[in-house]
Design a protein around this motif. Structure first.
Motif, PDB file in Angstrom:
ATOM      1  N   LYS A 152      75.763 -27.800  23.626  1.00  0.00           N
ATOM      2  CA  LYS A 152      75.333 -28.171  22.281  1.00  0.00           C
ATOM      3  C   LYS A 152      76.463 -28.015  21.288  1.00  0.00           C
ATOM      4  CE  LYS A 152      73.310 -27.044  18.104  1.00  0.00           C
ATOM      5  NZ  LYS A 152      73.757 -26.230  16.990  1.00  0.00           N
ATOM      6  N   ALA A 154      80.442 -27.281  20.034  1.00  0.00           N
ATOM      7  CA  ALA A 154      81.822 -27.564  20.431  1.00  0.00           C
ATOM      8  C   ALA A 154      82.687 -26.304  20.513  1.00  0.00           C
ATOM      9  CB  ALA A 154      82.451 -28.561  19.465  1.00  0.00           C
ATOM     10  N   ASN A 191      84.878 -17.095  12.052  1.00  0.00           N
ATOM     11  CA  ASN A 191      83.844 -18.107  12.246  1.00  0.00           C
ATOM     12  C   ASN A 191      83.834 -18.626  13.674  1.00  0.00           C
ATOM     13  OD1 ASN A 191      82.382 -18.928   9.706  1.00  0.00           O
ATOM     14  ND2 ASN A 191      84.496 -18.847   8.982  1.00  0.00           N
ATOM     15  N   CYS A 193      81.839 -21.420  14.463  1.00  0.00           N
ATOM     16  CA  CYS A 193      81.717 -22.865  14.273  1.00  0.00           C
ATOM     17  C   CYS A 193      83.086 -23.502  14.108  1.00  0.00           C
ATOM     18  CB  CYS A 193      80.872 -23.137  13.040  1.00  0.00           C
ATOM     19  SG  CYS A 193      80.780 -24.882  12.629  1.00  0.00           S
ATOM     20  N   ILE A 195      83.987 -26.259  12.761  1.00  0.00           N
ATOM     21  CA  ILE A 195      84.217 -26.789  11.421  1.00  0.00           C
ATOM     22  C   ILE A 195      84.640 -25.668  10.461  1.00  0.00           C
ATOM     23  CG2 ILE A 195      83.113 -27.949   9.458  1.00  0.00           C
ATOM     24  CD1 ILE A 195      83.169 -29.892  11.692  1.00  0.00           C
ATOM     25  N   PHE A 196      83.939 -24.550  10.526  1.00  0.00           N
ATOM     26  CA  PHE A 196      84.262 -23.443   9.632  1.00  0.00           C
ATOM     27  C   PHE A 196      85.520 -22.704  10.087  1.00  0.00           C
ATOM     28  CE2 PHE A 196      79.446 -23.268   8.655  1.00  0.00           C
ATOM     29  CZ  PHE A 196      79.590 -24.296   7.738  1.00  0.00           C
TER      30      PHE A 196
ATOM     31  N   ASP B   9      75.409 -21.162  19.260  1.00  0.00           N
ATOM     32  CA  ASP B   9      76.276 -21.847  18.307  1.00  0.00           C
ATOM     33  C   ASP B   9      76.697 -20.836  17.251  1.00  0.00           C
ATOM     34  OD1 ASP B   9      74.197 -21.558  16.516  1.00  0.00           O
ATOM     35  OD2 ASP B   9      73.619 -23.674  16.522  1.00  0.00           O
ATOM     36  N   GLY B  10      77.274 -21.318  16.147  1.00  0.00           N
ATOM     37  CA  GLY B  10      77.758 -20.402  15.128  1.00  0.00           C
ATOM     38  C   GLY B  10      76.667 -19.512  14.561  1.00  0.00           C
ATOM     39  N   SER B  11      75.415 -19.985  14.615  1.00  0.00           N
ATOM     40  CA  SER B  11      74.346 -19.239  13.963  1.00  0.00           C
ATOM     41  C   SER B  11      73.678 -18.215  14.876  1.00  0.00           C
ATOM     42  CB  SER B  11      73.297 -20.217  13.421  1.00  0.00           C
ATOM     43  OG  SER B  11      72.589 -20.822  14.465  1.00  0.00           O
ATOM     44  N   TYR B  65      65.228 -25.194  16.766  1.00  0.00           N
ATOM     45  CA  TYR B  65      64.370 -25.951  15.867  1.00  0.00           C
ATOM     46  C   TYR B  65      63.050 -26.322  16.519  1.00  0.00           C
ATOM     47  CZ  TYR B  65      68.606 -26.136  13.170  1.00  0.00           C
ATOM     48  OH  TYR B  65      69.718 -25.776  12.470  1.00  0.00           O
TER      49      TYR B  65
ATOM     50  N   ALA C 108      76.390 -26.287   0.730  1.00  0.00           N
ATOM     51  CA  ALA C 108      77.419 -26.807   1.617  1.00  0.00           C
ATOM     52  C   ALA C 108      77.369 -26.144   2.989  1.00  0.00           C
ATOM     53  CB  ALA C 108      78.785 -26.607   0.982  1.00  0.00           C
ATOM     54  N   GLU C 109      77.272 -24.831   3.010  1.00  0.00           N
ATOM     55  CA  GLU C 109      77.373 -24.127   4.291  1.00  0.00           C
ATOM     56  C   GLU C 109      76.089 -23.454   4.738  1.00  0.00           C
ATOM     57  OE1 GLU C 109      80.775 -21.627   4.689  1.00  0.00           O
ATOM     58  OE2 GLU C 109      82.155 -23.283   4.274  1.00  0.00           O
ATOM     59  N   GLU C 129      72.712 -20.565   8.862  1.00  0.00           N
ATOM     60  CA  GLU C 129      74.074 -20.316   8.412  1.00  0.00           C
ATOM     61  C   GLU C 129      75.034 -20.351   9.581  1.00  0.00           C
ATOM     62  OE1 GLU C 129      74.435 -16.273   7.121  1.00  0.00           O
ATOM     63  OE2 GLU C 129      73.363 -15.574   8.873  1.00  0.00           O
ATOM     64  N   ARG C 130      76.279 -20.427   9.269  1.00  0.00           N
ATOM     65  CA  ARG C 130      77.369 -20.319  10.230  1.00  0.00           C
ATOM     66  C   ARG C 130      77.412 -21.408  11.292  1.00  0.00           C
ATOM     67  NH1 ARG C 130      79.898 -15.499   9.509  1.00  0.00           N
ATOM     68  NH2 ARG C 130      80.712 -15.487  11.604  1.00  0.00           N
ATOM     69  N   CYS C 131      76.582 -22.428  11.154  1.00  0.00           N
ATOM     70  CA  CYS C 131      76.690 -23.608  12.010  1.00  0.00           C
ATOM     71  C   CYS C 131      76.679 -24.787  11.052  1.00  0.00           C
ATOM     72  CB  CYS C 131      75.519 -23.705  12.985  1.00  0.00           C
ATOM     73  SG  CYS C 131      75.395 -25.311  13.797  1.00  0.00           S
ATOM     74  N   ALA C 132      77.766 -25.541  11.043  1.00  0.00           N
ATOM     75  CA  ALA C 132      77.917 -26.610  10.056  1.00  0.00           C
ATOM     76  C   ALA C 132      76.881 -27.717  10.231  1.00  0.00           C
ATOM     77  CB  ALA C 132      79.321 -27.188  10.118  1.00  0.00           C
ATOM     78  N   ALA C 133      76.223 -27.761  11.389  1.00  0.00           N
ATOM     79  CA  ALA C 133      75.235 -28.809  11.609  1.00  0.00           C
ATOM     80  C   ALA C 133      73.963 -28.561  10.814  1.00  0.00           C
ATOM     81  CB  ALA C 133      74.908 -28.921  13.095  1.00  0.00           C
ATOM     82  N   GLY C 134      73.832 -27.352  10.226  1.00  0.00           N
ATOM     83  CA  GLY C 134      72.579 -27.002   9.559  1.00  0.00           C
ATOM     84  C   GLY C 134      72.637 -27.049   8.044  1.00  0.00           C
ATOM     85  N   THR C 137      77.559 -29.509   4.783  1.00  0.00           N
ATOM     86  CA  THR C 137      78.827 -29.856   5.435  1.00  0.00           C
ATOM     87  C   THR C 137      78.627 -30.946   6.487  1.00  0.00           C
ATOM     88  OG1 THR C 137      79.596 -27.623   5.090  1.00  0.00           O
ATOM     89  CG2 THR C 137      80.771 -28.878   6.743  1.00  0.00           C
ATOM     90  N   THR C 141      80.966 -34.156   6.663  1.00  0.00           N
ATOM     91  CA  THR C 141      81.798 -34.464   7.827  1.00  0.00           C
ATOM     92  C   THR C 141      81.468 -35.851   8.360  1.00  0.00           C
ATOM     93  OG1 THR C 141      81.570 -32.127   8.344  1.00  0.00           O
ATOM     94  CG2 THR C 141      82.652 -33.473   9.991  1.00  0.00           C
ATOM     95  N   CYS C 170      75.679 -30.980  17.026  1.00  0.00           N
ATOM     96  CA  CYS C 170      76.849 -30.254  16.553  1.00  0.00           C
ATOM     97  C   CYS C 170      77.656 -31.194  15.681  1.00  0.00           C
ATOM     98  CB  CYS C 170      77.681 -29.819  17.757  1.00  0.00           C
ATOM     99  SG  CYS C 170      79.361 -29.315  17.377  1.00  0.00           S
ATOM    100  N   CYS C 171      78.178 -30.681  14.587  1.00  0.00           N
ATOM    101  CA  CYS C 171      78.990 -31.478  13.679  1.00  0.00           C
ATOM    102  C   CYS C 171      80.133 -32.186  14.412  1.00  0.00           C
ATOM    103  CB  CYS C 171      79.607 -30.543  12.652  1.00  0.00           C
ATOM    104  SG  CYS C 171      79.210 -30.927  10.983  1.00  0.00           S
ATOM    105  N   VAL C 172      80.784 -31.460  15.297  1.00  0.00           N
ATOM    106  CA  VAL C 172      81.959 -31.999  15.978  1.00  0.00           C
ATOM    107  C   VAL C 172      81.554 -33.120  16.937  1.00  0.00           C
ATOM    108  CG1 VAL C 172      83.891 -31.426  17.498  1.00  0.00           C
ATOM    109  CG2 VAL C 172      83.122 -29.786  15.782  1.00  0.00           C
TER     110      VAL C 172
END
Ligand code: SF4
Ligand code: SF4
Lengths: 293, 94, 265
Positions: A152, A154, A191, A193, A195-196, B9-11, B65, C108-109, C129-134, C137, C141, C170-172
């Motif tokens: 999911k 990257a 970070n 992510c 992107i971040f 993921d990042g979250s 989600y 934004a974030e 937070e901390r995931c740009a897909a949410g 941003t 992008t 994912c944003c990327v």
């Protein structure tokens, strides 16, 4: 950037036949076909021993690629498709292999193949590709005990590295080496992510950090994340890393240091793991049909 | 086998873990899930086959989600899939 | 009595200067540059200039937002108090829309869902937070991948009637998906809509975790994007109110707290 991405970790197309083996002498001849999103592989085994294999790019139509890669592995051996007792398909295109008798997931085939390539002491297999990351723990027979696959996000994939190498304008093949060019490890990028983390890296560069140091921070963050994923399936010795990112020494070295385990070195290209695993499953399938197991 | 479906993921971490040794393929979790996150498939991990529960391809990359309505921030948390499974083969990492 | 609220976000600093806890004298915002502290001060300066005030004439200042600590007890802004975003958001939205029960803030974030209590406090909240897909941003992008100005994304999406699913979460990876959609000749309008549908779906699912109770308000920079509201409304199946200056609501909330502090002195 995206143009280049699918071919990111360059590899060549090739085939090989083991010289001193004769399929006429074999009781069981089986094949495994691994149709991946980028590369496709075929492996032929005789009584459980690797005999011939081929590696090529996946074309637009999976069926065609399956025939091509199979025929290329057979080429020059005198073997014909009819001589194969069983064929197992794996990889994301496994449902599109018309001549496969059965399909097995790439996770199971990868573990089984890694067990063959690296030997039965393998317990943890980490595979980091261009777009995903797999962590597998297996038993002494190569059977999967626990696995996860992350495709999911990257972060922690070849793609995440690619974004970074584009940012600091260092070719992807060298970015790992560059990241080791620091006297002391900086704190990792905070970070996860991509992107971040990219924005954070820009900020670090603007603060005057040299590229090497930023690269180290980025690689370290990736390694932390990979270890975190590995922990979920449980890390046990021996440990192996496969996939394109294994070639990045900035990642490989740090994984080794932070885990305190040295990964095993392969004697065969681990890109073949899935196809070999599939061929071994085919072998087991045929033995079962014969009532041997 | 502990099959982890989902992602980090990042979250955070979002995995649905199915213990395939305990899963007897009864399909009760599939029926219980209101959002079609789960399905029964052939066990493609071994030549033995058999059926087992899994997270659908469609939901694997977004279970944070997909499962959100089952996981209110406050109040009692009752996950229909976990409650339905008699062999306790399903756990969630978050 | 003049007070101020400073919201130091990921991308923008927003400032509201308030008179007697009710009249907004000035609003200002500006991009967060490399030096966050300096960016905040510049915006503050701008806001003061707008109304012809000097720093000394402003009493209490309260800060919120991701970068709130950077102006805490640090002159010239010298915020004596800092409050988390969700608290400032609830306060500000409740002031503007007293009937509000659910606040959705998409910046934004971060994306946030807040359940507001009877008196404008926070009952419950959830954050992406901390995931740009949410968060915002994601749209930014994707705008770059589409080669469309971010301000044109919403209007573009509104022109499409089609629903094209986006698979990447994912944003990327979504960037590559957008590029391949362009290659397969899907119109920019349809792609823009798919992008908004995707992010609205994620925000809606997040908000479901606190429950959606009417009235529902949408604030934050993304509320300015007209393409985001329709899919969000559809997903949540409810009317959604957007206050004026939705990006400044957090700063307003902070300024209201500052007025309360001033009042207690
Ligand atoms: S954290 Fe970043 S890299 Fe990971 S899925 Fe989210 S947007 Fe993609
Ligand atoms: S938590 Fe709910 S939505 Fe998720 S798998 Fe279980 S029953 Fe389905």
């Amino acid at each position: 950037m995206s143009e280049r991405s699918s071919e990111f970790w360059r590899w060549r197309e090739y085939r090989h036949t083991q010289p001193n083996m004769d399929w006429n002498q074999a009781k069981i001849v089986t094949a495994g076909i691994d149709i991946g999103s980028v590369g496709s592989k075929a492996a032929i085994i005789l009584d459980g021993q690797l005999y011939a294999y081929s590696v090529m790019r996946t074309g637009g139509v999976s069926e065609e690629t399956a025939f091509k890669v199979m025929n290329w592995a057979l080429e020059g051996t005198g073997l014909k498709t009819e001589n194969l007792h069983q064929v197992v398909g794996t990889g994301y295109g496994r449902v599109n292999i018309p001549f496969a008798n059965k399909t097995i997931t790439e996770i199971a085939c990868h573990a089984r193949g890694a067990h063959y390539i690296y030997g039965p002491s393998v317990r943890t297999v980490l595979d980091i590709g261009g777009q995903d990351c797999k962590a597998i723990r297996c038993d002494n027979k190569g059977k999967v005990m626990s696995f996860l696959m992350n495709d999911k996000c990257a972060a922690g994939t070849g793609r995440g590295l690619e974004v970074f190498s584009d940012l600091i304008r260092i070719p992807i093949e060298e970015v790992g080496k560059v990241s080791l060019n620091v006297t002391e490890e900086p704190p990792p990028v905070s970070n996860t992510c991509v992107i971040f983390a990219k924005a954070e890296s820009v900020a670090l560069l603007r603060q005057g950090w040299p590229k090497e140091k930023v690269a180290a921070a980025y690689h370290l963050a990736m390694v932390d994340r990979i270890i975190d994923l590995l922990t979920k399936v449980g890390i046990e010795k021996d440990f192996v890393i496969t996939g394109g990112v294994a070639k990045n020494i900035g990642i490989a070295t740090r994984l080794e240091t932070n885990l305190g385990i040295k990964p095993l070195e392969p004697e065969l290209d681990p890109i073949l793991a899935g196809a070999i695993g599939a061929a071994l499953f085919a072998n087991a399938l045929y033995e079962k049909q014969l009532g041997l197991r | 086998m502990q099959a982890h479906y989902g992602y980090k993921d990042g979250s955070g971490d979002y995995f649905i873990i199915i213990d395939t040794d305990n899963c007897d393929g009864c399909g009760k979790c599939v029926k219980a899930c209101p959002y079609e996150v789960l399905e029964l498939v052939d066990n493609e991990f071994d030549i033995e086959g058999g059926s087992m529960a899994t997270v659908t391809e469609q939901h694997r990359k977004k279970i944070k989600y997909s499962c959100a309505p089952c996981k209110p921030v406050s109040g009692e948390r009752k996950l229909p899939c976990v409650l339905a499974c008699e062999t306790k083969a399903i756990t969630h990492s978050w | 009595m003049i007070t101020a609220g400073v919201d130091v976000g990921a991308k923008y600093v927003k400032i509201v200067i308030l008179e007697d806890g009710k009249n907004v004298l000035a609003r200002a915002n500006g991009i967060v540059e490399f030096d966050v502290w300096k960016s905040a001060n510049d915006v503050f300066e701008k806001a003061l200039l707008n109304v012809g005030l000097k720093r000394e004439q402003v009493g209490q200042v309260v800060a919120t937002g991701m970068g709130r600590k950077i102006v805490h007890m640090k002159p010239p802004i010298d915020a004596k108090e800092i409050v988390p975003e969700v608290i400032a958001d609830a306060k500000g939205t409740y002031y503007l829309i007293p009937t509000v029960k659910t606040v959705i803030d998409v910046g934004a974030e971060e994306g946030r869902g807040i359940k507001v209590s009877e008196n404008g406090g926070v009952r419950d909240f959830v954050i992406n937070e901390r995931c740009a897909a949410g968060a915002g941003t994601f749209i930014e992008t994707m705008a770059r991948a589409l080669e469309v100005g971010v301000e044109n994304m919403g209007p573009l999406a509104l022109k499409s009637m089609n629903a094209i699913p986006m698979n990447a979460q994912c944003c990327v990876f979504a960037e590559s998906e957008v590029v391949s959609l362009i290659h397969s000749k899907v119109s920019k309008e349809d792609i823009a809509k798919a992008i908004h549908d995707a992010i609205a779906g994620r925000i809606a699912s997040m908000v479901l975790r606190i429950g959606v109770e009417k009235d529902v308000a949408l604030i934050g920079g993304v509320a300015r994007n007209p393409g985001f509201l329709p899919p969000l409304k559809k997903e949540l199946n409810t009317e959604i109110l957007i206050p004026e200056y939705p990006e400044c609501v957090g700063a307003l909330g902070a300024a209201l707290f500052a007025s309360e502090m001033e009042g207690q002195k």
